[in-house]
Design a protein around this motif. Structure first.
Motif, short mmCIF file in Angstrom:
data_model
loop_
_atom_site.label_atom_id
_atom_site.label_comp_id
_atom_site.label_asym_id
_atom_site.label_seq_id
_atom_site.Cartn_x
_atom_site.Cartn_y
_atom_site.Cartn_z
N ASP A 231 -9.97 -2.57 13.21
CA ASP A 231 -10.50 -2.92 14.53
C ASP A 231 -10.20 -1.79 15.53
O ASP A 231 -9.50 -0.83 15.21
CB ASP A 231 -9.98 -4.29 15.01
CG ASP A 231 -8.48 -4.32 15.27
OD1 ASP A 231 -7.86 -3.25 15.46
OD2 ASP A 231 -7.91 -5.44 15.30
N MET B 260 -8.38 -1.60 18.10
CA MET B 260 -6.97 -1.41 18.47
C MET B 260 -6.27 -0.48 17.47
O MET B 260 -5.45 0.36 17.86
CB MET B 260 -6.28 -2.78 18.52
CG MET B 260 -4.81 -2.73 18.85
SD MET B 260 -4.49 -2.02 20.47
CE MET B 260 -4.85 -3.41 21.52
N MET B 261 -6.61 -0.59 16.20
CA MET B 261 -5.98 0.26 15.18
C MET B 261 -6.39 1.72 15.35
O MET B 261 -5.63 2.64 15.06
CB MET B 261 -6.36 -0.21 13.76
CG MET B 261 -5.91 -1.60 13.42
SD MET B 261 -4.13 -1.78 13.56
CE MET B 261 -4.01 -2.87 14.98
N LEU C 73 -4.45 2.90 18.55
CA LEU C 73 -3.02 3.13 18.29
C LEU C 73 -2.79 4.34 17.37
O LEU C 73 -1.66 4.74 17.14
CB LEU C 73 -2.40 1.89 17.63
CG LEU C 73 -2.21 0.67 18.52
CD1 LEU C 73 -1.92 -0.57 17.68
CD2 LEU C 73 -1.09 0.90 19.53
N PRO D 196 -11.43 -10.17 16.38
CA PRO D 196 -10.42 -11.19 16.09
C PRO D 196 -11.09 -12.51 15.69
O PRO D 196 -12.14 -12.86 16.23
CB PRO D 196 -9.67 -11.35 17.42
CG PRO D 196 -9.93 -10.08 18.16
CD PRO D 196 -11.30 -9.63 17.74
N PRO E 204 -12.72 -13.46 12.76
CA PRO E 204 -14.05 -12.94 12.46
C PRO E 204 -15.13 -14.01 12.30
O PRO E 204 -14.86 -15.10 11.79
CB PRO E 204 -13.85 -12.18 11.15
CG PRO E 204 -12.52 -12.60 10.63
CD PRO E 204 -11.72 -13.06 11.78
N SER F 37 -7.39 -10.57 10.89
CA SER F 37 -8.83 -10.53 11.17
C SER F 37 -9.54 -9.38 10.45
O SER F 37 -10.54 -9.62 9.75
CB SER F 37 -9.08 -10.49 12.68
OG SER F 37 -8.59 -11.67 13.27
N THR G 29 -0.23 -13.51 8.83
CA THR G 29 -1.17 -14.25 7.99
C THR G 29 -0.86 -14.14 6.50
O THR G 29 -1.21 -15.03 5.74
CB THR G 29 -2.62 -13.74 8.20
OG1 THR G 29 -2.74 -12.44 7.60
CG2 THR G 29 -2.98 -13.66 9.66
N THR H 131 4.16 -2.84 12.73
CA THR H 131 4.23 -4.03 13.60
C THR H 131 5.03 -3.78 14.88
O THR H 131 5.08 -4.65 15.74
CB THR H 131 4.86 -5.24 12.86
OG1 THR H 131 6.24 -4.94 12.56
CG2 THR H 131 4.13 -5.57 11.58
N THR I 154 1.43 -12.00 20.62
CA THR I 154 0.90 -11.98 19.25
C THR I 154 2.05 -12.01 18.24
O THR I 154 1.93 -12.62 17.17
CB THR I 154 0.02 -10.73 19.04
OG1 THR I 154 -0.99 -10.72 20.05
CG2 THR I 154 -0.66 -10.72 17.68
N HIS J 144 -5.32 -18.08 15.85
CA HIS J 144 -4.90 -18.90 14.71
C HIS J 144 -3.43 -19.32 14.76
O HIS J 144 -3.09 -20.50 14.60
CB HIS J 144 -5.19 -18.11 13.42
CG HIS J 144 -4.74 -18.80 12.19
ND1 HIS J 144 -5.40 -19.88 11.65
CD2 HIS J 144 -3.67 -18.57 11.40
CE1 HIS J 144 -4.76 -20.27 10.57
NE2 HIS J 144 -3.71 -19.50 10.39
P1 NAD Z 1 -5.59 -10.55 14.48
O1 NAD Z 1 -5.81 -9.72 13.29
O2 NAD Z 1 -6.74 -11.33 15.02
O3 NAD Z 1 -4.98 -9.64 15.64
C1 NAD Z 1 -4.69 -10.19 16.91
C2 NAD Z 1 -4.67 -9.08 17.96
O4 NAD Z 1 -3.55 -8.25 17.72
C3 NAD Z 1 -5.91 -8.17 17.88
O5 NAD Z 1 -6.30 -7.86 19.18
C4 NAD Z 1 -5.39 -6.94 17.16
O6 NAD Z 1 -6.09 -5.77 17.50
C5 NAD Z 1 -3.96 -6.88 17.65
N1 NAD Z 1 -3.05 -6.20 16.73
C6 NAD Z 1 -2.97 -6.33 15.39
N2 NAD Z 1 -1.99 -5.54 14.90
C7 NAD Z 1 -1.46 -4.88 15.96
C8 NAD Z 1 -0.41 -3.92 16.09
N3 NAD Z 1 0.28 -3.50 15.04
N4 NAD Z 1 -0.13 -3.45 17.33
C9 NAD Z 1 -0.82 -3.91 18.42
N5 NAD Z 1 -1.81 -4.81 18.36
C10 NAD Z 1 -2.12 -5.30 17.14
O7 NAD Z 1 -4.37 -11.58 14.29
P2 NAD Z 1 -3.74 -12.25 12.99
O8 NAD Z 1 -3.01 -13.44 13.47
O9 NAD Z 1 -3.01 -11.27 12.19
O10 NAD Z 1 -4.99 -12.72 12.14
C11 NAD Z 1 -5.69 -13.90 12.50
C12 NAD Z 1 -6.81 -14.13 11.52
O11 NAD Z 1 -6.29 -14.27 10.19
C13 NAD Z 1 -7.56 -15.42 11.83
O12 NAD Z 1 -8.94 -15.21 11.69
C14 NAD Z 1 -7.04 -16.38 10.77
O13 NAD Z 1 -7.98 -17.40 10.48
C15 NAD Z 1 -6.82 -15.45 9.62
N6 NAD Z 1 -5.88 -15.91 8.59
C16 NAD Z 1 -6.15 -15.54 7.31
C17 NAD Z 1 -5.31 -15.93 6.28
C18 NAD Z 1 -5.63 -15.53 4.87
O14 NAD Z 1 -4.87 -15.85 3.95
N7 NAD Z 1 -6.71 -14.85 4.63
C19 NAD Z 1 -4.17 -16.69 6.56
C20 NAD Z 1 -3.91 -17.03 7.88
C21 NAD Z 1 -4.76 -16.63 8.89
#
Ligand code: NAD
Length: 379
Positions: free
Chosen positions: A38, A40-41, A44, A69, A71, A98, A141, A179, A186, A276
């Motif tokens: 995305d 943001m990546m 950064l 986010p 998706p 995401s 996640t 992270t 977040t 989420h």
């Molecule tokens: P995300 O990927 O949506 O990220 C949230 C925000 O944090 C975004 O704006 C992103 O750019 C930012 N971000 C991410 N990493 C960062 C970093 N290192 N530094 C600064 N900003 C950063 O959030 P998420 O909670 O990781 O993922 C949510 C999604 O994952 C949802 O769609 C959810 O349904 C899904 N999900 C999937 C599984 C699976 O097993 N596939 C499990 C649980 C949730």
């Protein structure tokens, strides 16, 4: 009775794991990846960092950074087109859940075509698309080690759960350094997501000795470190523990299941655009209190693994401490109530029946130790 366990073929875990990207790719016989990420990546510098370590080994990687986010079906279309029209031999999924979930969907649709809805649970996707090397940047996640992707159908506001070994990344590089930049909100939301995965995997009707082992260790890592990373995002020791805890929780739930919290959280997230982890956090104390009678001993084990109860506590006592801790955790992490988040009560009540139907249809609530009726979900 035996249990089938599904994992990525390779895990690279620890500080600077990202530097192993070229070696991991080469050992899988790949050399021409597309980085799906995305904006943001990119901002950064993480996407460039992956490109640079690959360039050092004469590998070229292009970037697709148009994921969003939580998706949606629409958001993955351009990525599907991109992989169909190019000759990439692999995908590097870089980001939180995401981008990783987007990459999983793009990989399958790019190879097999069709609509995302065609791949929705209860269909099980057995064949893989382009191999995915996942690099998570949130500790939440566990998508880097799960056979799951969640894509929202924006026309019906439904978070579609799609499952199968075809969605499992072939490799994951789990580098907690990535992270350190996650903002506090977040950090909290994703951390509670990981804790919920571990707890739900442990109390799930599909739990096994294998998933229990991962889930309990995950809780041991997450419980003492979640507050630490929320209050001090630069705490490397706590970030490392959270990252490993998140990956272990992903392995646990992918090989057991999630349960009622996730089943109810997805419709709320889709209808009201709640991140989420946050919708899980809002539900976790109440749903845990509802579910404890279905598996009091298992929930007491969770309290003990989290270090908030001891072997001397009765199961009942440990479970009372568990609920108190989940409430206190939400308070300390400033988890908003639905009203504080801006969810309109009348709108919420109007969607209750539909959301309850979606929750039950996802399959997750049937793995809950106390299986709810539609009325229970609504109440
Ligand atoms: P995300 O990927 O949506 O990220 C949230 C925000 O944090 C975004 O704006 C992103 O750019 C930012 N971000 C991410 N990493 C960062 C970093 N290192 N530094 C600064 N900003 C950063 O959030 P998420 O909670 O990781 O993922 C949510 C999604 O994952 C949802 O769609 C959810 O349904 C899904 N999900 C999937 C599984 C699976 O097993 N596939 C499990 C649980 C949730």
């Amino acid at each position: 009775m035996s249990t089938q366990i599904i994992l990525p073929r390779m895990l690279q875990v620890g500080e600077n794991a990202i530097l192993a990207t070229p070696n991991v790719l080469a050992s899988l016989g790949c050399s021409r990846p597309l980085i799906i990420t995305d904006k943001m990546m990119v901002q950064l510098g993480y996407a460039k960092k992956v490109q640079d370590v690959l360039a050092d080994q004469d590998m070229q990687a292009d970037i697709f950074d148009d994921t969003v986010p939580e998706p949606t079906v629409g958001s993955i279309q351009a990525g599907v087109k991109r992989v169909q029209e190019s000759n990439y031999d692999s995908i590097i999924a870089l980001g939180g859940g995401s981008p990783i979930d987007s990459a999983k969907a793009i990989s399958i649709l790019g190879k097999f075509g069709g609509q995302m809805r065609d791949y929705k649970f209860p269909r099980v996707v057995s064949e893989a698309g382009l191999p995915i090397i996942a690099i998570p940047t949130t500790a939440g996640t566990g998508s880097e080690v799960t056979r799951v992707t969640i894509i929202t159908d924006e026309t019906t506001d439904e978070k579609m759960l799609c499952m199968g070994i075809g969605f499992m990344p072939i490799a994951a590089l789990v580098d907690y350094n990535l992270t350190l930049s996650v903002p506090a909100r977040t950090t909290a939301d994703t951390g509670i997501d990981a804790l919920t995965h571990a707890m739900e995997a442990y109390v799930s009707k599909k739990a096994s000795l294998y998933s229990d082992t991962q889930a309990l260790q995950s809780m041991r890592l997450i419980a003492p470190n979640l507050r630490r990373v929320y209050h001090n995002g630069a705490d490397k020791e706590a970030r490392e523990a959270m990252m490993l805890g998140s990956t272990l929780a992903g392995i646990a739930f992918s090989n057991a299941s999630v349960a009622l919290v996730h089943g109810m959280s997805r419709p709320i997230g889709a209808a009201f655009h709640v991140p989420h982890g946050l919708s899980n956090a809002m539900l976790l104390p109440t749903v845990t209190a509802y579910s404890i009678p279905g598996a009091p001993k298992r929930y007491a084990d969770c309290a003990r693994a989290m270090g908030i109860a001891t072997q001397q506590d009765s199961d009942e006592g440990a479970n009372a401490k568990l609920i108190a801790e989940l409430v206190a955790l939400n308070e300390e992490l400033n988890v908003p109530t639905p009203e504080q988040f801006g969810i309109d009560r009348a709108h919420f009540m109007g969607l209750l029946t539909t959301m309850a139907e979606q929750a039950l249809a996802s399959g997750s609530p049937s793995n809950n130790p106390r299986v709810p009726s539609a009325e229970d979900v609504i109440v």
